[in-house]
Each structure stands twice: as C-alpha cells, then as structure tokens.
Design a protein around this motif. Structure first.
Motif, PDB file in Angstrom:
ATOM      1  N   ASN A 100       0.855  -1.184   0.000  1.00  0.00           N
ATOM      2  CA  ASN A 100       0.000   0.000   0.000  1.00  0.00           C
ATOM      3  C   ASN A 100       0.892   1.234   0.000  1.00  0.00           C
ATOM      4  N   ASP A 101       0.267   2.396  -0.184  1.00  0.00           N
ATOM      5  CA  ASP A 101       1.039   3.630  -0.285  1.00  0.00           C
ATOM      6  C   ASP A 101       1.832   3.923   0.980  1.00  0.00           C
ATOM      7  N   GLU A 102       1.293   3.568   2.122  1.00  0.00           N
ATOM      8  CA  GLU A 102       2.012   3.796   3.377  1.00  0.00           C
ATOM      9  C   GLU A 102       3.314   2.995   3.408  1.00  0.00           C
ATOM     10  N   SER A 103       3.275   1.732   2.995  1.00  0.00           N
ATOM     11  CA  SER A 103       4.498   0.918   3.007  1.00  0.00           C
ATOM     12  C   SER A 103       5.483   1.383   1.939  1.00  0.00           C
ATOM     13  N   ILE A 104       4.977   1.866   0.816  1.00  0.00           N
ATOM     14  CA  ILE A 104       5.853   2.399  -0.235  1.00  0.00           C
ATOM     15  C   ILE A 104       6.591   3.628   0.295  1.00  0.00           C
ATOM     16  N   LEU A 105       5.867   4.530   0.940  1.00  0.00           N
ATOM     17  CA  LEU A 105       6.490   5.732   1.491  1.00  0.00           C
ATOM     18  C   LEU A 105       7.473   5.392   2.605  1.00  0.00           C
ATOM     19  N   LYS A 106       7.170   4.357   3.357  1.00  0.00           N
ATOM     20  CA  LYS A 106       8.072   3.920   4.429  1.00  0.00           C
ATOM     21  C   LYS A 106       9.407   3.474   3.828  1.00  0.00           C
ATOM     22  N   GLU A 107       9.354   2.735   2.733  1.00  0.00           N
ATOM     23  CA  GLU A 107      10.582   2.294   2.065  1.00  0.00           C
ATOM     24  C   GLU A 107      11.341   3.470   1.467  1.00  0.00           C
ATOM     25  N   CYS A 108      10.621   4.438   0.910  1.00  0.00           N
ATOM     26  CA  CYS A 108      11.266   5.641   0.371  1.00  0.00           C
ATOM     27  C   CYS A 108      11.961   6.414   1.485  1.00  0.00           C
ATOM     28  N   THR A 109      11.318   6.495   2.635  1.00  0.00           N
ATOM     29  CA  THR A 109      11.909   7.169   3.793  1.00  0.00           C
ATOM     30  C   THR A 109      13.187   6.468   4.209  1.00  0.00           C
ATOM     31  N   ARG A 110      13.114   5.158   4.318  1.00  0.00           N
ATOM     32  CA  ARG A 110      14.283   4.372   4.726  1.00  0.00           C
ATOM     33  C   ARG A 110      15.437   4.598   3.747  1.00  0.00           C
ATOM     34  N   GLY A 111      15.137   4.569   2.457  1.00  0.00           N
ATOM     35  CA  GLY A 111      16.173   4.772   1.447  1.00  0.00           C
ATOM     36  C   GLY A 111      16.791   6.156   1.522  1.00  0.00           C
ATOM     37  N   ASP A 112      15.957   7.178   1.721  1.00  0.00           N
ATOM     38  CA  ASP A 112      16.482   8.542   1.781  1.00  0.00           C
ATOM     39  C   ASP A 112      17.279   8.796   3.060  1.00  0.00           C
ATOM     40  N   ILE A 113      16.880   8.177   4.165  1.00  0.00           N
ATOM     41  CA  ILE A 113      17.665   8.309   5.401  1.00  0.00           C
ATOM     42  C   ILE A 113      19.052   7.701   5.191  1.00  0.00           C
ATOM     43  N   THR A 114      19.099   6.553   4.553  1.00  0.00           N
ATOM     44  CA  THR A 114      20.379   5.916   4.254  1.00  0.00           C
ATOM     45  C   THR A 114      21.221   6.811   3.350  1.00  0.00           C
ATOM     46  N   ALA A 115      20.593   7.409   2.339  1.00  0.00           N
ATOM     47  CA  ALA A 115      21.319   8.293   1.428  1.00  0.00           C
ATOM     48  C   ALA A 115      21.875   9.514   2.164  1.00  0.00           C
ATOM     49  N   VAL A 116      21.071  10.126   3.018  1.00  0.00           N
ATOM     50  CA  VAL A 116      21.540  11.290   3.791  1.00  0.00           C
ATOM     51  C   VAL A 116      22.766  10.906   4.612  1.00  0.00           C
ATOM     52  N   ASN A 117      22.720   9.760   5.266  1.00  0.00           N
ATOM     53  CA  ASN A 117      23.856   9.308   6.076  1.00  0.00           C
ATOM     54  C   ASN A 117      25.109   9.115   5.225  1.00  0.00           C
ATOM     55  N   GLU A 118      24.948   8.535   4.033  1.00  0.00           N
ATOM     56  CA  GLU A 118      26.101   8.309   3.162  1.00  0.00           C
ATOM     57  C   GLU A 118      26.671   9.622   2.643  1.00  0.00           C
ATOM     58  N   TYR A 119      25.809  10.545   2.273  1.00  0.00           N
ATOM     59  CA  TYR A 119      26.277  11.853   1.810  1.00  0.00           C
ATOM     60  C   TYR A 119      27.023  12.581   2.920  1.00  0.00           C
ATOM     61  N   GLU A 120      26.483  12.555   4.130  1.00  0.00           N
ATOM     62  CA  GLU A 120      27.149  13.222   5.253  1.00  0.00           C
ATOM     63  C   GLU A 120      28.508  12.597   5.540  1.00  0.00           C
ATOM     64  N   LYS A 121      28.586  11.287   5.433  1.00  0.00           N
ATOM     65  CA  LYS A 121      29.851  10.591   5.647  1.00  0.00           C
ATOM     66  C   LYS A 121      30.895  11.064   4.630  1.00  0.00           C
ATOM     67  N   VAL A 122      30.492  11.190   3.374  1.00  0.00           N
ATOM     68  CA  VAL A 122      31.415  11.664   2.333  1.00  0.00           C
ATOM     69  C   VAL A 122      31.867  13.094   2.642  1.00  0.00           C
ATOM     70  N   LEU A 123      30.936  13.948   3.002  1.00  0.00           N
ATOM     71  CA  LEU A 123      31.287  15.342   3.274  1.00  0.00           C
ATOM     72  C   LEU A 123      32.205  15.495   4.486  1.00  0.00           C
ATOM     73  N   ASN A 124      32.157  14.547   5.402  1.00  0.00           N
ATOM     74  CA  ASN A 124      32.998  14.604   6.599  1.00  0.00           C
ATOM     75  C   ASN A 124      34.328  13.873   6.446  1.00  0.00           C
ATOM     76  N   ASP A 125      34.562  13.266   5.286  1.00  0.00           N
ATOM     77  CA  ASP A 125      35.796  12.519   5.042  1.00  0.00           C
ATOM     78  C   ASP A 125      36.955  13.497   4.831  1.00  0.00           C
ATOM     79  N   PRO A 126      37.966  13.486   5.695  1.00  0.00           N
ATOM     80  CA  PRO A 126      39.072  14.438   5.556  1.00  0.00           C
ATOM     81  C   PRO A 126      39.955  14.155   4.338  1.00  0.00           C
TER      82      PRO A 126
END
Length: 158
Positions: A100-126
């Motif tokens: 259902n749409d709720e579960s689809i959005l939940k997966e999109c949220t999970r994916g975007d949270i993971t992406a934000v974490n990966e982007y932040e990790k790259v930006l913090n890499d010295p």
C-alpha cells in the motif's frame, strides 16, 4: 619514487573516486526505487512526486558520473547488488502481503535516510578532494528536502 605529497594526493584521489562511486551507486538504486514506487502506487497524488524524484536521482547520477570521469576514473555502471536483492525481497513480500502507499512511502523514507547518512559521511571525510563538495552538498540538500516531503506525504495517506 613517490613523494609524501604525491602519495597524499593519490590517497585523496582514490578516496574521492571511491566515495563518488558509492554515491553514484546509491543514486542508481534510488532512481530504480522511485521508479518501482511509481509503478506500485495507486495514488494520483504520489505518482508525480515519484516521477520527480526518479528524475532528480538520475540527474544526481549524471553529475556524479561526470565528476568521476573528470578525475580520470571509471564510474560504476549500475546500482548495488544489495539493493537488487532488497527489491526482489520486497516484490516477494508484496506478492504475499500486498503493498500500500504507506508501506511504499516507508521504504522511500528508509532509502532517503540511508542516502543522507552516506552523503554526510562523504562530506565529513578528511581525505576527500574539495572539488566536488559543492555538488555533494547540493544533492544532500535536495535529498533532505525529499525526506521532509515524504514525511508530509505519509500524513496524507495515513
């Protein structure tokens, strides 16, 4: 013989290429995920959003691909095997339980949270080269906006 400065440049170059390739792979995965969400949703409200996000992740991937090429390196050509396995598992789960749409959005949220974490990790890499940081910051900002939008959309479909 390699000098200390040359060695440091090589390490920074290799770290940058690796990081950009990881983000490129993540954007391929996100584009495929949003395309999948587009085909799965029945909501006329969500279809334009998923279309826009798939296109945005495709643009991100193109920018990252060019940045890697500008570093005289080879970009990855597709998303991760882990994401493909996850999509297959979700397809099986959907066949049994239904999506259902709720579960689809939940997966999109999970994916975007993971992406934000990966982007932040790259930006913090010295060891990361500075040339691409502006692009990475802008892409991160757009993903953070997407995450806020998804959370609002979840309230609509609840």
């Amino acid at each position: 013989m390699e000098t200390t400065r040359e060695g440091a440049k090589k390490i920074a170059h290799d770290s940058t290429v690796q990081s950009l390739n990881q983000l490129l792979e993540k954007n391929y995965d996100a584009e495929n995920g949003y395309k999948n969400a587009l085909t799965e949703t029945k909501s006329a409200q969500l279809k334009p959003y998923f279309t826009k996000q798939a296109a945005r992740r495709s643009r991100n991937a193109n920018e990252l691909y060019k940045a890697i090429r500008n570093l005289n390196a080879t970009p990855v050509e597709k998303g991760s095997a882990k994401a493909a396995v996850h999509r297959t598992w979700l397809d099986l789960k959907t066949a049994v339980v239904g999506k259902n749409d709720e579960s689809i959005l939940k997966e999109c949220t999970r994916g975007d949270i993971t992406a934000v974490n990966e982007y932040e990790k790259v930006l913090n890499d010295p060891e990361y080269l500075l040339d691409s940081k502006g692009m990475i910051r802008q892409q991160l900002h757009n993903i953070q906006i997407s995450l806020k939008t998804i959370r609002k959309l979840k309230d609509i479909v609840d």
